[in-house]
Design a protein around this motif. Sequence first.
Motif, short mmCIF file in Angstrom:
data_model
loop_
_atom_site.label_atom_id
_atom_site.label_comp_id
_atom_site.label_asym_id
_atom_site.label_seq_id
_atom_site.Cartn_x
_atom_site.Cartn_y
_atom_site.Cartn_z
N GLY A 210 -14.83 -6.42 -3.25
CA GLY A 210 -14.05 -7.00 -4.33
C GLY A 210 -12.99 -6.07 -4.88
N ASP A 211 -13.12 -4.75 -4.62
CA ASP A 211 -12.16 -3.79 -5.14
C ASP A 211 -10.97 -3.59 -4.21
OD1 ASP A 211 -13.81 -3.39 -7.28
OD2 ASP A 211 -14.81 -1.62 -6.43
N ARG A 212 -11.00 -4.20 -3.02
CA ARG A 212 -9.93 -3.98 -2.03
C ARG A 212 -8.71 -4.88 -2.30
NH1 ARG A 212 -14.47 -4.61 2.57
NH2 ARG A 212 -15.65 -2.72 2.01
N MET A 213 -7.54 -4.42 -1.88
CA MET A 213 -6.31 -5.20 -2.02
C MET A 213 -6.40 -6.48 -1.20
SD MET A 213 -3.16 -2.44 -1.84
CE MET A 213 -1.95 -3.76 -2.13
N ASP A 214 -5.76 -7.50 -1.71
CA ASP A 214 -5.62 -8.73 -0.94
C ASP A 214 -4.56 -8.52 0.12
OD1 ASP A 214 -4.20 -11.58 -0.58
OD2 ASP A 214 -6.31 -11.87 -1.10
N ILE A 215 -4.71 -9.16 1.24
CA ILE A 215 -3.78 -8.94 2.34
C ILE A 215 -2.36 -9.36 2.01
CG2 ILE A 215 -4.18 -11.16 3.45
CD1 ILE A 215 -3.63 -7.72 5.10
N LYS A 216 -2.23 -10.37 1.12
CA LYS A 216 -0.88 -10.78 0.71
C LYS A 216 -0.22 -9.68 -0.11
CE LYS A 216 -1.76 -15.79 0.75
NZ LYS A 216 -0.79 -16.07 1.81
N ASP A 217 -1.04 -9.04 -0.97
CA ASP A 217 -0.49 -7.94 -1.76
C ASP A 217 -0.09 -6.77 -0.86
OD1 ASP A 217 -0.90 -9.35 -4.09
OD2 ASP A 217 -2.92 -8.52 -4.38
N VAL A 218 -0.82 -6.55 0.22
CA VAL A 218 -0.46 -5.51 1.17
C VAL A 218 0.92 -5.77 1.73
CG1 VAL A 218 -1.03 -4.46 3.40
CG2 VAL A 218 -2.85 -4.98 1.77
N GLU A 219 1.18 -7.05 2.12
CA GLU A 219 2.48 -7.38 2.71
C GLU A 219 3.60 -7.19 1.70
OE1 GLU A 219 4.61 -10.97 5.25
OE2 GLU A 219 2.71 -11.35 4.23
N LEU A 220 3.37 -7.59 0.45
CA LEU A 220 4.40 -7.44 -0.57
C LEU A 220 4.71 -5.96 -0.81
CD1 LEU A 220 3.25 -10.16 -3.16
CD2 LEU A 220 5.25 -10.25 -1.64
N ARG A 221 3.65 -5.11 -0.85
CA ARG A 221 3.87 -3.68 -1.06
C ARG A 221 4.68 -3.07 0.09
NH1 ARG A 221 0.38 -0.74 -4.31
NH2 ARG A 221 1.61 1.06 -3.60
N LEU A 222 4.34 -3.48 1.32
CA LEU A 222 5.07 -2.95 2.48
C LEU A 222 6.53 -3.33 2.43
CD1 LEU A 222 2.49 -3.57 5.34
CD2 LEU A 222 3.12 -1.38 4.34
N VAL A 223 6.83 -4.58 2.04
CA VAL A 223 8.23 -5.04 1.95
C VAL A 223 8.97 -4.23 0.88
CG1 VAL A 223 9.71 -6.98 1.29
CG2 VAL A 223 7.75 -7.36 2.78
N SER A 224 8.29 -3.97 -0.24
CA SER A 224 8.92 -3.22 -1.33
C SER A 224 9.24 -1.80 -0.89
CB SER A 224 7.99 -3.22 -2.54
OG SER A 224 8.49 -2.38 -3.55
N ILE A 225 8.30 -1.18 -0.19
CA ILE A 225 8.53 0.20 0.26
C ILE A 225 9.68 0.24 1.24
CG2 ILE A 225 7.51 2.10 1.58
CD1 ILE A 225 4.80 1.25 0.43
N THR A 226 9.72 -0.71 2.17
CA THR A 226 10.78 -0.74 3.17
C THR A 226 12.13 -0.96 2.51
OG1 THR A 226 9.21 -1.66 4.74
CG2 THR A 226 11.53 -1.84 5.31
N ASP A 227 12.14 -1.82 1.53
CA ASP A 227 13.40 -2.13 0.85
C ASP A 227 13.97 -0.89 0.18
OD1 ASP A 227 15.40 -4.00 -0.13
OD2 ASP A 227 14.47 -3.69 -2.10
#
Length: 807
Positions: A787-804
Amino acid sequence: MNSPASFRQSSFLLILLLFLNFILSGFCSAASRPGNETDKLALLQFKTQITDDPLQVLAAWNESLHFCQWPGITCAHKHQRVTSLNLSKQKLGGRIAPQIGNLSFLHFLNLANNSFQGEIPSEFGRLYRLQELTLSNNFLQGEIPFNLSRCSKLVNLTLDHNYLYGRVPSELGSLPELVVLSLQRNNLTGTLPASIGNLSSLQTLNLLYNSFEGEIPETISQLRSLVTFGVGANNFSGAFPPSLFNLSSLALVSLAFNNFSGNIRSDIGHVLPNLQILALALNQFNGPIPASLSNSSGFQFLDIGQNYFTGNVPLSFGKLKKLYRLNLYGNVLGSNTTDDLNFVTYLTNCTQLQLLDLSLNNFGGNLPNSISNLSTQLTWLTFGMNNIGGTLPSEISNLQNLVLLDADRNLLVGKVPPSIGKLSKLQVLYLDRNQFTGEIPSSFGNITRLSDLNVAVNNFEGNIPPSLGNLGYLQSLVLDQNNLNGTIPKQIMNLSSLSKSLQLSSNFLIGSLPTEVGNLINLGILDVSKNRLSGEIPDALGNCVALKQLFLQDNIFSGNIPSLDLLKSLEYADFSRNNFSGTIPQYLGTLSDILNLNLSFNNFEGEVPFQGVFRNSSAIDISGNTKLCGSIQELHLKPCPVKAHKKFSSLKLTILSESALDQLLSQFSSIGIKGTTGYAAPEYGLGSQVSKHGDVYSYGVLLLEMFTGKKPTDELFKDDFNLRRFVEMGLQNRLMEIADQNLFSEQEMQEPQIRSGGGSTNNRIEPTECLRSMLEIGVSCSEEFPGDRMDIKDVELRLVSITDKFL
């Protein structure tokens, strides 16, 4: 009427019957006496306390035999009472039953050389007929029972080699018939009671190896029958006990290993005419050695080592025909003059001499040739650490029973005579730190029993004799600091017996380190430093798994350091001042015992490992290697340049779509990852079903692996310390230390990156911040609880933000 003959016959039969009845009734009476049953019960109680009887000695102690026939038991023939209990050397273990005190007719009790524990029963004080009590070589503890003084018939009281403590009871002074009192090798303390002087029959007093203190009481002078006085290895103090000079019967006096001081009376040999053994070593005695000791024709043993005796050794010692040990080690004898060793010529008359130790004194002059004429019984001859000059005579080979010959740290010159090879029984030969010249005799190879050979710090030249390879018992070979040349003989490297050291440093040896070095699997120290050795270090060196010290410095070795990861006992290693190249092996940081590592002044390049000893800047030296880099601040290294990673370049991330992520994560399903160590989610180990939470965990671990270059199964991770914990700790203040250095180019380490497409400087993100963000995602994805782990959708959003921000 009956005839007279018939009457006489009847009378005879009647008398015979009465006599037989009397005998039989007496026997039955003796067999049924209460005392006999008491003895039997006492013995059976003794047996119940025995916990270990590997020889089954007490198996026969049962009703099938009368107890007087039991092993170790002797009874009096008349009254069938136990008079002797002797179970010495039977490997018995347990405690001594106090019921032994009920054996009231006991004369001899011997339980020596077993494994008895516990205390000596105080009930022994009831054994008023006891003459001998021997309990030596056990594990007995506690104090000596004071009521042993009630055993007034005691002749021999031997309690040595136990763990008894406390004081010697003063009550023991009331044993008028005691001849032997032996209490050595216990933990007894306090002063020696003055009441010991009341033991008028005492012949042997042995108190060695305890913790007694104070001065020897004057009452000892009353022991007019005393032959042996042994109080060595205690804390006694004061002058040589003056009370001893009244005891003309003394044959052995041991005061060694105490705090006695002062001179020895010059007339000691006259007042103690029966003296045979005098042991005074390790005290603070001073003054001259009394020449009167030669007055005792039976004198055999003089040990005055490590005191402050001065002057010359008496020439009269040559009269001591029975002298077999003369230890003068560690005094201030001699005056560095030519006459100091004159006494040696007189000692040639001592045909029983076995040990002569003259080491660590002030003896000067030349070594007399007469030393070769000493007793052929001599096994130990040492005169090291003096100022003795001259040559070693070739006739030294006459001493054919020598086991040890030590002439180190003197001023001896010339060649070592080849005849020394005839000393076939020699095991230890020390000739180091002299001024010997010429070649090392090849005849050394004939002394096949040698275990230690040291000829260091001389002027030997020429090659190392290959014949040394014949010394199959050799444990230590020390040839350093000479003028030796040539190559290292392979024959030496085949001596698997070498376990202490092989020291060849500071010579002019050339060639390579033989591959046969791998045969030295028991060797502790290998020192070939300060020579002209070249070539690569053979891989076989890694077979020397017992090595603790390795010194290769100041040679011309080249190439890479081979795999030495099996040398788990290595404590000191010096590779400095050679031509080693390549990277510093990572395994050097995993050798947990290593205390000092010197890699200085070579041609190493690349990143310095940051594990183990490399984290202690005071324990390593890497100076003089200009191509090294790394992130350990204390080493003041430049940052390592970045090489292109096989998966990433400049951290330009390819952002995965949700479908792409799903495709990637499908690789970590129950088919693939659930059983893979380090990648599987913790809940899988508890039987949980495969879920996306578990796949996120596996993805997080993979992410951490890609950006640190470490697998979750790395040897670094043990117990509760894992890859996630490693990264979590590094995020605090050691970010660049935990990262895979190959991810960055040198430019990216130094310049901030601007978002491609003309983004403003306000949106720029440095590589380190990009790295931190990626690792934070990995840490969040690999949380222990689903329950403490990131949701996979949030992982994708974070990756897009970092790349941007980064591209």
